[in-house]
Design a protein around this motif. Structure first.
Motif, mmCIF file in Angstrom:
data_model
loop_
_atom_site.group_PDB
_atom_site.id
_atom_site.type_symbol
_atom_site.label_atom_id
_atom_site.label_comp_id
_atom_site.label_asym_id
_atom_site.label_seq_id
_atom_site.Cartn_x
_atom_site.Cartn_y
_atom_site.Cartn_z
ATOM 1 N N GLY A 1 36.185 49.268 42.682
ATOM 2 C CA GLY A 1 37.137 50.368 42.613
ATOM 3 C C GLY A 1 38.575 49.926 42.757
ATOM 4 O O GLY A 1 39.413 50.672 43.293
ATOM 5 N N LEU A 2 38.898 48.727 42.256
ATOM 6 C CA LEU A 2 40.214 48.140 42.485
ATOM 7 C C LEU A 2 41.136 48.178 41.268
ATOM 8 O O LEU A 2 42.163 47.517 41.248
ATOM 9 C CB LEU A 2 40.061 46.678 42.935
ATOM 10 C CG LEU A 2 39.258 46.461 44.220
ATOM 11 C CD1 LEU A 2 39.174 44.982 44.546
ATOM 12 C CD2 LEU A 2 39.869 47.238 45.381
ATOM 13 N N GLU A 3 40.760 48.923 40.242
ATOM 14 C CA GLU A 3 41.565 48.930 39.026
ATOM 15 C C GLU A 3 42.987 49.410 39.306
ATOM 16 O O GLU A 3 43.963 48.817 38.831
ATOM 17 C CB GLU A 3 40.907 49.811 37.960
ATOM 18 C CG GLU A 3 41.537 49.644 36.585
ATOM 19 C CD GLU A 3 40.661 50.192 35.472
ATOM 20 O OE1 GLU A 3 41.026 50.017 34.297
ATOM 21 O OE2 GLU A 3 39.603 50.787 35.775
ATOM 22 N N ASN A 4 43.127 50.459 40.088
ATOM 23 C CA ASN A 4 44.469 50.961 40.401
ATOM 24 C C ASN A 4 45.252 49.974 41.261
ATOM 25 O O ASN A 4 46.470 49.854 41.135
ATOM 26 C CB ASN A 4 44.378 52.318 41.104
ATOM 27 C CG ASN A 4 43.954 53.418 40.152
ATOM 28 O OD1 ASN A 4 44.183 53.335 38.946
ATOM 29 N ND2 ASN A 4 43.310 54.451 40.680
ATOM 30 N N SER A 5 44.542 49.271 42.138
ATOM 31 C CA SER A 5 45.193 48.252 42.957
ATOM 32 C C SER A 5 45.763 47.141 42.086
ATOM 33 O O SER A 5 46.900 46.703 42.274
ATOM 34 C CB SER A 5 44.193 47.685 43.968
ATOM 35 O OG SER A 5 44.756 46.629 44.708
#
Length: 943
Positions: free
Chosen positions: A847-851
């Motif tokens: 879930g790190l795409e936005n990061s």
């Protein structure tokens, strides 16, 4: 049918690799999202319009039926065939947007979501918004006249069509947007156009039929051919173009389509409103038709019970009336003021009906996403809980709004009477369009009879009693073909037959779809869903997983892997022999070429990770080598040392012989050995120096302390002869020093491995033991989880994350560590050049795409993320052992990043393949951060 002659001719037309005749791949490629299974005699992959034209000429000459397939997400049996299945290659995925974004030109292979992503820059989107938009393609969207939750009838393909290029069954090409093409067609096909005009006159002269057609298209309706085209247009060219919409590949091939786009308002609010009865829901829907709402979705009480496990469900749903219903209402506006006005209109309309409860309107995107995930979760919720061996069926009807409540009530009665106790009803209430979902087995005659009798009663109730449509947006297909005349009547059905005969007189295009005189066509060729393995038994073969699979253009997709595995399991239980050819092809196409990264799980509506099945198979196949795996695991520090020594020697060989020459030689050796030897790439890294750090225990009371765990990959791989990279630990430690953070390391600093290499080979017990060794060391050095732990490689972070969290260890992947701890501690000089960003599948699964994107915004504001590449396919060592997988996954990369100076990612092995196939050098985020940062002045002064 002269199939043998057709086969002879087709081999003169196409290269053999695009003509699929072996049974294994024909079976694999035949599967689609419907509950029908037909085994094609041939699967053909078409590259160009000229090939399509030539294939149609041959099919017509030899009377060989042909069916077109884009994504295969259709639900009603439109995309299956027992003759020739024609599938599109990746060459059909181009799009072009007019300067203001008000018009988009799309080839049939463009995924709907990709079109909307491109239009997002203009604040616009295509009108159709089917639930499968992340997977379905434009060819299917238009050919089925798919709509969805928000588009209704006003913004479907039919009403947003500006023009198209089509290829008729005689091989002729017509571009309705090109005056010269139209002029030539008027001459060459004058008789055809005259026939269309005669049909228009025939319909117009029948007042009763005109009234019926007008009534039917006030509803959402995709049953049969679009007779409204004969009334809405007078020019036969325009009529022909619009007849193609919803024709399901039975009249011609749509080679390109131009759609008028619609505004995609950024300001949005949603609410869930509860009613004690469905008649109250229907009353509210009728009122909402008069105000500015974007979507109104109905969920009955059974739907709410099916999704009780989902987060975000309103409290009132836990004690809900048996006959109640909920409306999920979505409102949008061009600005905040417009949004508030529209919300006020909705609230005023609802004030006059008996609302049981309401969440109230929220503009919180997190809450809104939760509401709509609940709505989207209804279908998979039924699919996930179905009995093994059954399939999940979703039907699609529409009622006049004034009869919506009656329709829901009668549907519930029918479902109860035929013992579909698990069934739920939901849908696009604003258009009177309802879906009902139930599970059905097709392995026993009595079960088939139950389904047959149920559908007969549904058809009569919807089409005759209540004047609705049997297919509102899913297309007629084989499923509803026997009921087209029942819905439309003899005169209208006769017109439809004339349309088919006029355009496809030889009946070579998708026979049996839309027009089918067999009253039992819908209960033939039924797909069974036999038990195979608990890991994949829940699969509904929808195909949502396929766009993110790196092997989709090389071997098989997750859906296809599951389909052939199920068939092999069925044969084994039935004591039918599985041929050696099937076994060999399964081993290569299903197992060896699977990246097993599990990205498919992120798109699967029932949460299936096909990679887990592949790993289970690998574990069984690799059991004889368990002793070797155990030996390597026990001496992993030595193995890492040997790896570094090997990389050092190889670098010397590259410098001595030339990197490209060494790759060419290894490629030749790979061919000579039958693909048994690995490929040595020009971008293969050289040796890195491992970290040597003293055994230091951090003071539990210390501040500004972090734990750095450098993966064995980053400690082994440095720069290659072709780039200017540095070892990742060097960059990390430099950055941490600038940020004035005290760094401690787990001991030993070398030889610790998360177990990912062993996990990828199916040695799960060994991988788990190695993972626990790392976690034990991290727990100790982090003072029992007090200090944050930086993991510098995304696949390793993913491997550890779940268990680290359970132990109370705060482990961060590189992007989130930079995002959370470093951006505000460093002075950053952003890169001005355009930079390519690759978000690894392991980062996506965390879930790190936005990061990653937030860090990229600070480091390289002018960044691009290539379209259509979710996973690079390198998968640890697959880039060496199955380089075709990496090459296939990244075949579209180079042209998309040609204007970039370099690339960034968060996995050292992925960066090898990305660099190879882009022509750029891909760096880690820490390397770029090191180059572009310096000590923050404020921290310096404070120190």
């Amino acid at each position: 049918m002269q199939f043998d002659a057709f086969m002879t001719e087709i081999h003169q037309l196409l290269p053999s690799e695009r003509i699929i005749s072996d049974e294994f791949r024909r079976f694999a490629y035949s599967t689609d999202a419907s509950f029908y299974r037909m085994l094609p005699r041939l699967v053909v992959l078409a590259d160009t319009e000229s090939e399509i034209s030539d294939l149609l000429v041959l099919a017509r000459r030899f009377q060989v039926p042909m069916t077109f397939r884009a994504a295969g997400t259709s639900l009603s049996g439109q995309a299956v065939s027992d003759s020739v299945l024609l599938m599109l290659t990746d060459n059909w995925s181009r799009l072009r947007i007019e300067p203001l974004g008000e018009l988009i030109h799309l080839q049939p292979g463009v995924i709907g979501a990709a079109a909307n992503k491109a239009l997002g820059l203009y604040g616009r989107k295509i009108g159709p918004d089917p639930a499968s938009i992340q997977a379905c393609k434009v060819g299917g969207i238009v050919a089925n006249n798919a709509s969805g939750m928000c588009c209704g009838t006003r913004h479907n393909s039919y009403h947003t069509l500006q023009g198209l290029r089509l290829i008729l069954p005689d091989g002729a090409l017509l571009d309705t947007r090109d005056d010269d093409s139209v002029a030539r067609f008027r001459i060459s096909h004058a008789e055809l156009l005259a026939g269309i005009d005669q049909l228009r006159k025939q319909l117009s002269a029948n007042d009763a039929l005109v009234a019926r057609v007008r009534h039917k298209y006030r509803l959402k309706n995709t049953t049969g051919y679009g007779l409204n085209a004969l009334l809405d247009y007078s020019d036969p060219i325009d009529i022909l173009a619009h007849l193609m919409v919803g024709s399901e590949g039975t009249l011609g091939f749509i080679a390109e389509v131009s759609l008028v786009t619609v505004e995609d308002y950024a300001h949005r609010a949603s609410a869930m409103v509860a009613f004690a009865s469905l008649p109250h829901c229907a009353e509210a829907v009728a009122l909402l038709k008069t105000v500015a709402v974007d979507a109104v979705e109905l969920l009955d009480a059974r739907s709410l019970r099916a999704v009780q496990h989902m987060p975000g469900l309103p409290a009132f749903s836990h004690n809900f009336p048996e006959k109640g219903g909920v409306l999920l209402i979505d409102v949008r506006g061009a600005d905040l003021a417009a949004l508030q006005r529209n919300i006020a209109q909705v609230e005023e309309a609802l004030a006059s009906v008996a609302v049981l409860d309401s969440t109230g309107f929220s503009t919180d995107q997190h809450l809104i996403d939760g509401y709509w995930q609940i709505r989207k979760g209804t279908f998979p919720a039924v699919g996930a809980m179905r009995a093994i061996g059954t399939t999940v069926i979703i039907e699609d009807v529409a009622f006049p709004i004034e009869r919506l409540a009656e329709g829901v009530d009668r549907l519930q009665q029918l479902l109860d009477r035929f013992n579909y106790a698990e069934a739920i009803i939901f849908g696009h209430a604003l258009e009177g369009n309802l879906h009902f979902v139930f599970t059905q087995a097709f392995d026993q005659p009595e079960e088939i009879a139950r389904y047959r009798d149920f559908m007969a009663e549904v058809a009569h109730m919807v089409a005759v009693d209540l004047g609705g449509s049997l297919k509102a947006e899913h297309g007629t297909g084989r499923n509803m073909a026997p009921f087209v005349e029942l819905e439309w009547g003899e005169d209208a059905f006769g017109l439809m037959k004339q349309i088919k005969a006029l355009l496809d007189p030889s009946t070579i295009l998708n026979p049996g779809v839309i027009i089918n005189d067999d009253p039992n066509a819908h209960i033939q060729h039924l797909k069974t869903m036999p038990q195979a393995d608990e890991l994949i038994d829940g699969c509904i073969e929808c195909g949502f997983c396929e766009p993110v699979c790196p092997s989709k253009g090389l071997s098989l997709t997750p859906r296809q892997r599951i389909a052939v595995y199920r068939e092999m399991a069925r044969k084994e239980r039935a004591k039918e022999p599985v041929s050696a050819q099937w076994e060999a092809q399964f081993a290569h196409l299903a197992v060896a070429t699977c990246a097993a990264t599990g990205l498919c799980e992120e798109r699967c509506p029932v949460g299936i990770n096909t990679g887990s099945l592949v790993l289970k198979i690998r574990a069984k196949n690799n059991q004889p080598y368990r002793w070797l795996a155990q030996l390597l695991a026990r001496h992993y520090a030595a193995l890492a040392g040997w790896t570094r020594a090997g990389l050092m020697l190889a670098t010397g060989a590259q410098r001595l012989l030339g990197a490209q020459r060494l790759e060419d030689w290894s490629s030749s050796l790979r061919r000579w050995t039958g693909q048994r030897t690995p490929l040595w790439l020009t971008t293969t890294p050289g040796r890195a120096k491992p970290i040597y750090a003293r055994n230091e225990r951090a003071d539990p009371g210390a501040s500004d302390t972090v734990v750095y765990w450098a993966s064995c990959v980053s400690q082994s791989m440095g720069k290659s002869v072709a780039d200017d990279r540095q070892a990742i630990p060097t960059a990390v430690r430099s950055v941490l020093k600038k940020a004035q953070l005290h760094v401690v390391y787990p001991q030993p600093t070398r030889g610790l491995c998360c177990g990912q290499p062993f996990h990828a080979k199916g040695h799960e017990a060994i991988a788990e033991r190695m993972m626990n060794e790392v976690l034990d060391a991290l727990w100790q050095v982090s003072s029992g989880g007090r200090y944050p732990v930086l993991s510098d490689t995304s696949p390793c972070s993913l491997q550890l994350r779940a268990q680290a969290s359970k132990r109370g260890i705060h482990l961060y992947d590189s992007s989130e560590f930079i995002d959370k701890f470093l951006l505000n501690r460093l002075h950053i000089n952003p890169v001005a050049d355009k930079v390519a960003v690759h978000v690894t599948c392991s980062a996506q699964k965390q879930g790190l795409e936005n990061s990653v994107k937030r860090v990229a915004n600070r480091l390289t504001p002018n960044w691009v993320q290539p379209n259509g590449i979710a996973c690079c396919g390198f998968a640890g060592d697959k880039g060496f052992t199955q380089p075709e997988l990496n090459a296939s996954a990244l075949k579209t990369l180079a042209p998309q990043v040609s204007q970039c100076s370099f690339g960034v990612s968060t996995s050292r092995t992925c960066e090898i393949g990305l660099s190879k196939h882009s022509g750029l050098t891909y760096y880690s985020l820490f390397e770029v951060l090191d180059k572009q940062s310096k000590i923050f002045p404020k921290l310096t002064s404070e120190s």
